[in-house]
Structure formats: C-alpha cells, structure tokens
Design a protein around this motif. Structure first.
Motif, PDB file in Angstrom:
ATOM      1  N   UNK A   1      37.789 -43.236 -29.324  1.00  0.00           N
ATOM      2  CA  UNK A   1      36.632 -42.474 -28.823  1.00  0.00           C
ATOM      3  C   UNK A   1      35.355 -42.914 -29.507  1.00  0.00           C
ATOM      4  N   UNK A   2      35.440 -43.294 -30.784  1.00  0.00           N
ATOM      5  CA  UNK A   2      34.263 -43.806 -31.482  1.00  0.00           C
ATOM      6  C   UNK A   2      33.823 -45.151 -30.944  1.00  0.00           C
ATOM      7  N   UNK A   3      34.785 -46.037 -30.683  1.00  0.00           N
ATOM      8  CA  UNK A   3      34.454 -47.356 -30.143  1.00  0.00           C
ATOM      9  C   UNK A   3      33.885 -47.261 -28.732  1.00  0.00           C
ATOM     10  N   UNK A   4      34.437 -46.378 -27.931  1.00  0.00           N
ATOM     11  CA  UNK A   4      33.923 -46.197 -26.568  1.00  0.00           C
ATOM     12  C   UNK A   4      32.507 -45.631 -26.620  1.00  0.00           C
ATOM     13  N   UNK A   5      32.272 -44.670 -27.507  1.00  0.00           N
ATOM     14  CA  UNK A   5      30.916 -44.114 -27.639  1.00  0.00           C
ATOM     15  C   UNK A   5      29.930 -45.186 -28.066  1.00  0.00           C
ATOM     16  N   UNK A   6      30.344 -46.040 -28.985  1.00  0.00           N
ATOM     17  CA  UNK A   6      29.474 -47.129 -29.443  1.00  0.00           C
ATOM     18  C   UNK A   6      29.197 -48.118 -28.319  1.00  0.00           C
ATOM     19  N   UNK A   7      30.214 -48.431 -27.536  1.00  0.00           N
ATOM     20  CA  UNK A   7      30.047 -49.431 -26.473  1.00  0.00           C
ATOM     21  C   UNK A   7      29.172 -48.915 -25.336  1.00  0.00           C
ATOM     22  N   UNK A   8      29.174 -47.604 -25.100  1.00  0.00           N
ATOM     23  CA  UNK A   8      28.452 -47.037 -23.955  1.00  0.00           C
ATOM     24  C   UNK A   8      27.040 -46.583 -24.295  1.00  0.00           C
ATOM     25  N   UNK A   9      26.683 -46.589 -25.558  1.00  0.00           N
ATOM     26  CA  UNK A   9      25.335 -46.169 -25.935  1.00  0.00           C
ATOM     27  C   UNK A   9      24.302 -47.130 -25.362  1.00  0.00           C
ATOM     28  N   UNK A  10      23.192 -46.598 -24.900  1.00  0.00           N
ATOM     29  CA  UNK A  10      22.105 -47.441 -24.413  1.00  0.00           C
ATOM     30  C   UNK A  10      21.513 -48.218 -25.587  1.00  0.00           C
ATOM     31  N   UNK A  11      21.312 -49.504 -25.390  1.00  0.00           N
ATOM     32  CA  UNK A  11      20.879 -50.366 -26.498  1.00  0.00           C
ATOM     33  C   UNK A  11      19.562 -49.894 -27.102  1.00  0.00           C
ATOM     34  N   UNK A  12      18.655 -49.398 -26.259  1.00  0.00           N
ATOM     35  CA  UNK A  12      17.356 -48.949 -26.778  1.00  0.00           C
ATOM     36  C   UNK A  12      17.483 -47.673 -27.614  1.00  0.00           C
ATOM     37  N   UNK A  13      18.661 -47.017 -27.545  1.00  0.00           N
ATOM     38  CA  UNK A  13      18.891 -45.798 -28.319  1.00  0.00           C
ATOM     39  C   UNK A  13      19.659 -46.069 -29.605  1.00  0.00           C
ATOM     40  N   UNK A  14      19.882 -47.352 -29.915  1.00  0.00           N
ATOM     41  CA  UNK A  14      20.626 -47.722 -31.114  1.00  0.00           C
ATOM     42  C   UNK A  14      19.679 -48.320 -32.153  1.00  0.00           C
ATOM     43  N   UNK A  15      19.223 -47.511 -33.104  1.00  0.00           N
ATOM     44  CA  UNK A  15      18.331 -48.044 -34.139  1.00  0.00           C
ATOM     45  C   UNK A  15      19.067 -48.868 -35.183  1.00  0.00           C
ATOM     46  N   UNK A  16      20.390 -48.817 -35.155  1.00  0.00           N
ATOM     47  CA  UNK A  16      21.211 -49.549 -36.117  1.00  0.00           C
ATOM     48  C   UNK A  16      22.265 -50.353 -35.366  1.00  0.00           C
ATOM     49  N   UNK A  17      22.803 -51.379 -36.037  1.00  0.00           N
ATOM     50  CA  UNK A  17      23.908 -52.129 -35.436  1.00  0.00           C
ATOM     51  C   UNK A  17      25.238 -51.811 -36.100  1.00  0.00           C
ATOM     52  N   UNK A  18      25.234 -51.116 -37.251  1.00  0.00           N
ATOM     53  CA  UNK A  18      26.466 -50.833 -37.984  1.00  0.00           C
ATOM     54  C   UNK A  18      26.761 -49.333 -37.964  1.00  0.00           C
ATOM     55  N   UNK A  19      28.025 -49.006 -37.689  1.00  0.00           N
ATOM     56  CA  UNK A  19      28.457 -47.612 -37.667  1.00  0.00           C
ATOM     57  C   UNK A  19      29.834 -47.481 -38.322  1.00  0.00           C
ATOM     58  N   UNK A  20      29.926 -46.545 -39.275  1.00  0.00           N
ATOM     59  CA  UNK A  20      31.224 -46.203 -39.831  1.00  0.00           C
ATOM     60  C   UNK A  20      32.025 -45.397 -38.821  1.00  0.00           C
ATOM     61  N   UNK A  21      33.297 -45.749 -38.678  1.00  0.00           N
ATOM     62  CA  UNK A  21      34.207 -44.982 -37.832  1.00  0.00           C
ATOM     63  C   UNK A  21      35.368 -44.543 -38.722  1.00  0.00           C
ATOM     64  N   UNK A  22      35.287 -43.320 -39.197  1.00  0.00           N
ATOM     65  CA  UNK A  22      36.303 -42.761 -40.078  1.00  0.00           C
ATOM     66  C   UNK A  22      36.328 -41.253 -39.925  1.00  0.00           C
ATOM     67  N   UNK A  23      36.841 -40.553 -40.949  1.00  0.00           N
ATOM     68  CA  UNK A  23      36.891 -39.086 -40.886  1.00  0.00           C
ATOM     69  C   UNK A  23      35.984 -38.439 -41.910  1.00  0.00           C
ATOM     70  N   UNK A  24      35.642 -39.182 -42.973  1.00  0.00           N
ATOM     71  CA  UNK A  24      34.872 -38.590 -44.057  1.00  0.00           C
ATOM     72  C   UNK A  24      35.735 -37.881 -45.078  1.00  0.00           C
ATOM     73  N   UNK A  25      37.042 -37.856 -44.849  1.00  0.00           N
ATOM     74  CA  UNK A  25      37.978 -37.203 -45.764  1.00  0.00           C
ATOM     75  C   UNK A  25      38.967 -38.229 -46.310  1.00  0.00           C
TER      76      UNK A  25
END
Length: 326
Positions: A230-254
C-alpha cells in the motif's frame, strides 16, 4: 497461466523482479485495481496469480543486465524496480559482483529513461531502509538521517540512490525511492537469512530449531507485506508536482527484537520454538527503526497491520503453502 502480452487502451505498469516477494504482491495489487501489469524476470513464475486477475497480468522474460530498455519504456505507464540480485550476506561476500549485477544494470536503465519525455514515466525504486542509514544516531530514523551503511549491500543501495537523484537532477527523470524497512509475509523465501520472520515461522512449523544470529536483542522495524504494497502504490500514484521529496521511508515506526518475534510466534502456535544461537554478524546494525511521518503527511499513508496480526496471517498462509499474503 499468463498472457504473453496485454492489449487494450491502457498501457501496463512494468514490475521488474515481478516474480519475487515484493514484486508479485505489487503486481497483484495493481491488477486488482483494474490496471494491466507486466511482470519481468529471467524465469517464469512458479506460482499462480488468482484467477480473477490473470487476464490483466503478463509475464516477459527479461535479464536486466542485457535488456533493450528504451522500446520497453515507451510502452509502459510506470516502472517498479524490485530486481536486486543479492542479499546482505552475498553482497558482503562479493562486493564487486554486487555492484556489477545490481548497480550497472540500473545505470543502463536510467540511460534509457533520459531519452523519454521529461517525467513521463515514474520509476519507483526499492531501497533498503534497514541498511542505508547504518548505525542510527536517532531513533526512529527520518529520511534526513546520514547515509552511512556498514554493509556492502547498503553501500550499493546508497550508490543506486545517488545515481537516481543524479538522473532526476540532470535529466528530469521522475524517480521515487522507497526505503523499505524489514518486510515479511507469505511468498518470502524461508531459507534466506534476510527474511527472518518467514524463516523463523517455517522452521517452527517443521519442528526445526530457529537460528538466531547473536543474542536476539537486535531490533528491526518489521512491516507486513500488505502495508509495504500500500505504501509503494501510494508512492507510485502520487502526482509528481505534489512530491517535494524523492525519498520515503516505508516502515512502521516501531521496533521489535528477534526475541520478541520468537515470543510472539510461541503465543501464536501455542508451543515453545526451539532456538539455536549463532555468533553475531558484524554487518548487523543493533537497531533499525524508521520514522514514517513523511509518508503519512505527503502520501496520506500509514501501516495498518500489527506484528501479532501480520505474523498470524503469515503462519496461516505458510501452513497452506500460499504464495501470497492477505
């Protein structure tokens, strides 16, 4: 079993390494959404996709080391890059080979990307949130944490990220880097030291001892495969102009220790798991936990599956011999 190609009004999404653990689950999610997907690998899949999505999935034989990329890229909507031919242990044994089989093909792919219209095809790359940061100076680690890997595997992933950012800067390639924590679930190799939860469950179900490197106190950010997808799909579908960054952590934080994993498995299967301790490995960082605030804010994504729930699902799937987690 698979279409040899997809026809229709929509271009497919291309999933490199589409028969692997993460790739197959991403392909399944894309097909379930109604889009067409082409999975690419050197050998045909040894599993079946669910009947209801097979008409939207095609497989092609592709060796990333010798691929003719440009004609392929002109026919797809996005590229998901999960084709990585090493794990930390094998990369450590032969760092030069790790660069040749992983980094060189990626650069070849990027060379083809720069020939496309700027930003026309997003490239989603799976980096390693568990290795690129090295020993953490802050826990959990944000995307701005220093990249200081202590493994050859992590060093090659960092080099890959650097090339991706270079091609974004110089040629406008729409690169999106997912720094994935420690994914687990059915479909993951149960014999690889990289998939500790799957390997632990498989050993326990066979009444065999579970091997733990070190004393079991190392801490990892274990994320269930459905949350990874779900994280990868969200990243792939985001509009490029709405992505101020190119790197995103995909984890749980725990974070959970390997001992926590064994105790959780004891509770799920109702018996004590046999454990065999081996000497710790120098390239294992003591703690790896990722901050996922950026993904929550920019992508509106958060993980949903707890360790107990995810391990329970994995146990049931592995008991049934399933190739997919749900």
């Amino acid at each position: 079993m698979f279409n040899s190609g997809v026809t229709g009004r929509t271009r497919p999404h291309l999933v490199l390494g589409g028969t692997g653990f993460i790739g197959r689950h991403v392909a399944l999610a894309i097909a379930k959404s109604g889009d067409h997907v082409t999975i690419a690998s050197r050998t045909p899949p040894k599993f079946e996709f669910p009947t209801e999505v097979r008409s939207r999935i095609a497989w092609i034989c592709l060796d990333v080391a010798s691929a003719d990329w440009l004609p392929l890229l002109r026919e797809v909507r996005s590229v998901h890059h999960y084709a990585w031919a090493s794990i930390p242990a094998t990369a450590q044994d032969d760092p030069a080979r790790d660069v040749v089989v992983n980094l060189v093909p990626l650069i070849s792919l990027l060379q083809a990307f720069k020939e496309l219209p700027t930003g026309s095809v997003p490239l989603i790359f799976s980096s390693s949130g568990g290795t690129v940061y090295g020993k953490l100076s802050q826990i959990p680690a944000t995307e701005t944490h220093e990249l200081d890997p202590i493994t050859a595997y992590g060093a090659t992933k960092v080099a890959a990220e650097q090339y991706l950012r270079l091609y974004r800067h110089l040629y406008g390639v729409d690169v999106r880097i997912a720094r994935i924590a420690n994914p687990y679930g059915a479909g993951q190799s149960t014999s690889s030291p990289q998939g500790v939860i799957a390997a632990t469950i498989a050993s326990a179900l066979r009444n065999q001892p579970v091997t733990i490197w070190g004393d079991g106190t190392i801490v990892r950010d274990f994320i269930y495969i459905s949350d990874v997808v779900s994280g990868l799909i969200a990243l792939s579908r985001a509009e490029s102009e709405c992505l101020p960054y190119s790197e995103f952590n995909i984890g749980t934080g725990d974070g959970s220790s390997i001992r926590d994993v064994v105790r959780t498995l004891d509770a799920i299967i109702g018996t004590s798991v046999m454990v065999k301790y081996e000497t710790g490995r120098a390239y294992d960082v003591p703690v790896s936990v990722l901050d996922v605030s950026r993904a929550a804010t920019v992508l509106s994504w958060r993980p949903e599956v707890s360790l107990v729930e995810g391990m329970g699902r994995t146990v049931e799937a592995l008991k049934g011999g399933g190739a997919f987690s749900h």
